[in-house]
Design a protein around this motif. Structure first.
Motif, short mmCIF file in Angstrom:
data_model
loop_
_atom_site.label_atom_id
_atom_site.label_comp_id
_atom_site.label_asym_id
_atom_site.label_seq_id
_atom_site.Cartn_x
_atom_site.Cartn_y
_atom_site.Cartn_z
N ARG A 84 0.83 -1.21 0.00
CA ARG A 84 0.00 0.00 0.00
C ARG A 84 0.86 1.26 0.00
NH1 ARG A 84 -4.80 -1.01 4.35
NH2 ARG A 84 -3.04 -0.94 5.81
N VAL A 113 0.23 5.78 0.19
CA VAL A 113 -0.73 6.86 0.43
C VAL A 113 -0.62 7.89 -0.69
CG1 VAL A 113 -1.48 8.67 2.02
CG2 VAL A 113 -0.54 6.53 2.91
N LEU A 131 -5.69 5.79 0.19
CA LEU A 131 -4.85 4.62 0.00
C LEU A 131 -4.91 4.11 -1.44
CD1 LEU A 131 -5.68 2.57 3.23
CD2 LEU A 131 -3.57 3.81 2.74
#
Length: 626
Positions: A61, A63, A68
């Motif tokens: 993941r 940001v 996300l």
């Protein structure tokens, strides 16, 4: 945020037409294990060019300004994905994408509890099995066990479901475990078949240290992974009883070479293979190939072939084989062998052959043989010398599919006869039903160990009056029909007053037959009384108020009626003095006067079940099984 952490998710949606831009979307969303929605763009896909709804994926993941986003997205290929055919599926892409998934998968499994993760995500288990079954399976299993050494139990449970179970087990660190380590770590249930074959001596020693009950439990647990060579080794070493006491009725069999696990719907059972193997040691033909360790244990345990024949598992089977060999070669000394063996003397197949074969070999007339053998059969049943429903009787008088289907409640032997239809077709009928697999046609090409009574009679020169066209008048067909009638009638032959079995009021015919004198082994002419009427019965208990009262009990003469004629219930007689059935049938004189509508039976199987539901044969069918 740790950008190297692997996350598992499922595609919510991806792509599709965009009405604003007029183009297909190149993005979508993934739902994580925590129910979060994560944006995914096509540019982040690493081993595929697109995603479909519900695809399982691994990703890291990152940001972005809007929240996300998924990165380094790896599509995981499940068994379902690969087995579902679609013109839109790129199978080359799927195959190339598998190796790219290995490292992310190992990383994800290492950062979680392996076993609990599989419990939580069963679809991930399908992904792992699909990968293990591919050409990348060896590499993956080695790296998996290296990165998760405490997870041997979970990994062994996983690869058990793979097609290449043996290969994966042997090529991984699991295959290098000692037998005792396997027992302690995995248990025998998770050990691959080929590993057991390689460690058969250790298994035998392990079994020898168990109680009889524990042995059976272990053998039942592992029977589907034992090769036939392993079974022989265990039997010869004395650590396994006959397979019939521990093998499953339906199982997965391992092929002779132990390369792959395969399922066979019609594979011989271990008991059948054992029988075939023992038969081959008698005939020295069609030998079953076995592993070298079987020959080694044979030499270790048996000093001679005679020792082998005395083995507790081998002896009952091979004794019967030697007797049938004598019968086949027309050596009448087999009769003494049968009579001197208590078990065989009460075995219906052996008893019947020992009674009928000498009569035929001595060239007595079929009429005389018929009278004598039916009389002997009835006497044996009355004295409970043999059981008419014992499984061995069906080796002599086999069932056909027609009777199995129409009379599933009671086992009946095939009594098919030839019928030429109006359109010139040549058919077989069994109890007025078309018989597509008549068991009454002799087949002398098969091994004599599997001969039926029809084969034995043909071998001894008793053939049908018309070649390949048995009729109801032919001796073999009469025999089969008589066996069936006994099964059906037995439910009605008890006295209604005291409950004892009634005895037949036999009408005797003086018959001279040639028999083999058991003392001198010479053929002699002997007059005997042979019963030829077994339709009138009476109670033989002097204390019963029904003592010596005679009752007529027989089947209806009409070929489509299965009603039982019992003079205790039916009183009306025709002018010929014969009892009249509810269908109207009574005798050959009035055969043309039968009301065909009354004689027709809507469902003969249901009616038969109701009439004979109290028969011991009906109850024994549950005991002996199908």
């Amino acid at each position: 945020m740790d950008i190297t952490t692997q996350h598992l998710g499922k595609v919510k949606w991806f792509g599709g037409s965009n009405s604003k831009t007029g183009r297909d979307n190149d993005y979508g969303f993934i739902v994580t294990e925590d129910k979060e929605s994560v944006f995914v763009h096509k540019s982040s896909l690493k081993n595929c060019s697109s995603l479909n709804e519900d695809n399982l994926v691994l990703f890291t993941r990152k940001v972005k300004k809007k929240g996300l986003a998924a990165d380094n997205v790896i599509r995981l290929i499940s068994l379902k994905d690969e087995s579902t055919y679609s013109s839109e599926v790129d199978y080359d892409e799927i195959d190339k994408g598998k190796p790219a998934s290995i490292t992310p998968l190992l990383s994800y499994l290492k950062q979680t509890s392996f076993s609990s993760t599989l419990e939580k995500h069963p679809e991930l288990e399908d992904v792992l099995i699909n990968l293990l079954d591919s050409k990348h399976g060896d590499d993956f299993i080695k790296r998996l066990l290296k990165s998760n050494p405490p997870q041997k139990l979970t990994v062994a449970s996983l690869i058990k479901r793979c097609r290449n179970w043996n290969t994966l087990f042997n090529n991984s660190s699991l295959g290098s475990l000692s037998f005792n380590e396997c027992l302690e770590t995995l248990g025998l249930e998770l050990v691959a078949p080929e590993y057991i074959t390689k460690n058969i001596k250790n298994l035998s020693e392990h079994l020898s240290n168990q109680t009889e009950e524990q042995r059976l439990s272990i053998l039942k647990e592992i029977n589907e992974k034992l090769s036939f060579s392993c079974v022989l080794y265990l039997i010869f070493s004395g650590t396994a009883p006959h397979p019939k006491s521990w093998e499953k009725e339906e199982k997965e069999y391992i092929n002779s070479w132990g390369k792959e696990k395969q399922e066979y719907s019609e594979k011989p059972s271990l008991s059948e293979l054992l029988k075939t193997f023992i038969e081959s040691t008698v005939t020295r033909e069609k030998r079953i190939e076995v592993e070298g360790f079987v020959r080694d244990i044979y030499k270790e345990k048996f000093k001679s072939f005679e020792d082998y024949c005395k083995h507790s598992v081998i002896h009952p089977i091979i004794t019967t084989c030697f007797i049938k060999k004598k019968i086949f070669h027309k050596d009448m000394s087999f009769v003494a062998d049968v009579r001197s063996n208590e078990t065989l003397w009460h075995n219906p197949e052996m008893w019947f052959l020992s009674e009928i074969i000498p009569l035929i070999y001595a060239e007595n007339s079929e009429e005389s043989v018929e009278k004598v053998i039916l009389h002997k059969l009835w006497e044996a049943l009355l004295s409970k010398h043999i059981d008419i429903d014992h499984p061995s009787i069906f080796k002599l008088f086999p069932q056909c599919q027609t009777l199995k289907n129409n009379y599933s409640h009671m086992p009946l032997s095939c009594e098919a006869f030839h019928w030429k239809a109006d359109d010139e077709r040549h058919l077989f009928l069994c109890r007025s039903k078309l018989c597509h697999d008549p068991q009454v046609m002799p087949d002398l090409q098969k091994t004599y160990f599997d001969f039926s009574i029809f084969d034995w009679l043909a071998h001894y020169g008793i053939n049908y009056a018309t070649e390949n066209a048995p009729s109801k008048r032919d001796f073999p067909i009469k025999l089969a029909g008589y066996i069936n009638r006994i099964r059906e009638l037995s439910s009605k032959l008890n006295c209604r007053s005291c409950g004892n079995l009634m005895i037949p009021d036999m009408k005797y015919a003086r018959v001279e037959i040639k028999i083999l004198d058991p003392n001198t082994q010479q053929w002699v002419i002997k007059p005997v009384n042979a019963a030829y009427r077994l339709t009138v019965f009476s109670c033989n208990s002097e204390s019963c108020n029904e003592f010596d009262l005679k009752y007529y009990i027989n089947h209806c003469l009409h070929y489509k009626c299965y009603e039982l004629i019992d003079s205790r219930d039916i009183k009306e007689k025709c002018s010929e003095g014969r009892y009249i059935c509810s269908c109207g049938a009574c005798c050959s004189t009035h055969a043309n006067q039968i009301d065909q509508g009354a004689a027709a039976i809507a469902n003969p199987s249901v009616k038969h079940r109701e009439i004979y539901k109290d028969s011991p044969s009906f109850r024994n069918f549950q005991r002996w099984g199908k």
